[in-house]
Design a protein around this motif. Structure first.
Motif, mmCIF file in Angstrom:
data_model
loop_
_atom_site.group_PDB
_atom_site.id
_atom_site.type_symbol
_atom_site.label_atom_id
_atom_site.label_comp_id
_atom_site.label_asym_id
_atom_site.label_seq_id
_atom_site.Cartn_x
_atom_site.Cartn_y
_atom_site.Cartn_z
ATOM 1 N N GLU A 50 26.609 6.708 53.806
ATOM 2 C CA GLU A 50 28.188 6.565 53.694
ATOM 3 C C GLU A 50 28.548 6.470 55.116
ATOM 4 N N ASP A 51 27.908 7.327 56.060
ATOM 5 C CA ASP A 51 28.501 7.290 57.315
ATOM 6 C C ASP A 51 28.016 5.892 58.130
ATOM 7 N N THR A 52 26.774 5.971 57.802
ATOM 8 C CA THR A 52 26.003 4.638 58.611
ATOM 9 C C THR A 52 26.696 3.262 58.153
ATOM 10 N N PHE A 53 26.997 3.042 57.059
ATOM 11 C CA PHE A 53 27.619 1.718 56.421
ATOM 12 C C PHE A 53 29.213 1.958 56.289
ATOM 13 N N GLY A 54 29.844 2.964 56.594
ATOM 14 C CA GLY A 54 31.283 2.901 56.456
ATOM 15 C C GLY A 54 31.856 2.775 54.965
ATOM 16 N N VAL A 55 30.849 3.342 54.045
ATOM 17 C CA VAL A 55 31.179 3.084 52.562
ATOM 18 C C VAL A 55 31.514 4.414 51.854
ATOM 19 N N GLU A 56 32.190 4.409 50.753
ATOM 20 C CA GLU A 56 32.061 5.521 50.146
ATOM 21 C C GLU A 56 31.467 5.207 48.640
ATOM 22 N N LEU A 57 30.474 5.633 48.071
ATOM 23 C CA LEU A 57 29.687 5.185 46.900
ATOM 24 C C LEU A 57 30.524 6.041 45.838
ATOM 25 N N PRO A 58 30.941 5.261 44.686
ATOM 26 C CA PRO A 58 31.534 6.112 43.496
ATOM 27 C C PRO A 58 30.692 6.925 42.862
ATOM 28 N N ASP A 59 30.779 7.858 42.085
ATOM 29 C CA ASP A 59 30.286 8.737 41.190
ATOM 30 C C ASP A 59 29.149 7.894 40.231
ATOM 31 N N GLU A 60 30.113 6.783 39.783
ATOM 32 C CA GLU A 60 29.047 5.989 38.543
ATOM 33 C C GLU A 60 28.119 5.061 39.249
ATOM 34 N N ALA A 61 28.018 5.008 40.600
ATOM 35 C CA ALA A 61 26.962 4.245 41.196
ATOM 36 C C ALA A 61 25.675 5.261 41.652
ATOM 37 N N LEU A 62 25.758 6.598 41.375
ATOM 38 C CA LEU A 62 24.714 7.545 41.923
ATOM 39 C C LEU A 62 24.041 7.913 40.582
ATOM 40 N N THR A 63 23.214 7.205 40.209
ATOM 41 C CA THR A 63 22.514 7.539 38.716
ATOM 42 C C THR A 63 20.915 7.847 39.226
ATOM 43 N N GLU A 64 20.206 8.336 38.311
ATOM 44 C CA GLU A 64 18.985 8.405 38.673
ATOM 45 C C GLU A 64 18.086 7.487 38.823
ATOM 46 N N GLU A 65 18.495 6.235 38.046
ATOM 47 C CA GLU A 65 17.895 4.868 38.376
ATOM 48 C C GLU A 65 18.204 4.515 39.935
ATOM 49 N N THR A 66 19.575 4.548 40.314
ATOM 50 C CA THR A 66 19.823 4.333 41.788
ATOM 51 C C THR A 66 18.806 4.796 42.828
ATOM 52 N N PHE A 67 18.660 6.156 42.604
ATOM 53 C CA PHE A 67 17.653 6.741 43.574
ATOM 54 C C PHE A 67 16.299 6.792 43.175
ATOM 55 N N ALA A 68 15.762 5.775 42.258
ATOM 56 C CA ALA A 68 14.405 5.539 41.938
ATOM 57 C C ALA A 68 13.470 5.049 43.021
#
Length: 89
Positions: A50-68
């Motif tokens: 989030e710091d590197t890319f200047g973004v804030e990822l919403p909670d709904e984007a943070l799933t187990e599949e996202t981090f697979a």
């Protein structure tokens, strides 16, 4: 071999959180858990991305599949990254 669609900035950030990654280049199909990303690492990596890319990822984007895999995480982050480089004038 690295995927040209996944920026080196993203890969460099990931590598700092993957204790079992031996390569300097990551493939989109590389399994993040197998490379040592644990729950604490996810939190630290998320903050760094989030710091590197200047973004804030919403909670709904943070799933187990996202981090697979490297590719699935980049897809989730890329959705929120501006198309123009940060600081571009």
């Amino acid at each position: 071999m690295a995927d040209p669609q996944i920026p080196h900035t993203f890969q460099d950030a990931l590598l700092r959180h993957l204790p079992y990654a031996e390569a300097s280049e990551l493939a989109p199909t590389d399994d993040l858990a197998a490379l040592g990303l644990d729950s604490m690492g996810v939190v630290q990596l998320l903050a760094e991305l989030e710091d590197t890319f200047g973004v804030e990822l919403p909670d709904e984007a943070l799933t187990e599949e996202t981090f697979a895999t490297v590719g699935s995480l980049w897809q989730a982050v890329a959705e929120f990254v501006p198309t123009e480089p940060v600081g571009h004038e």
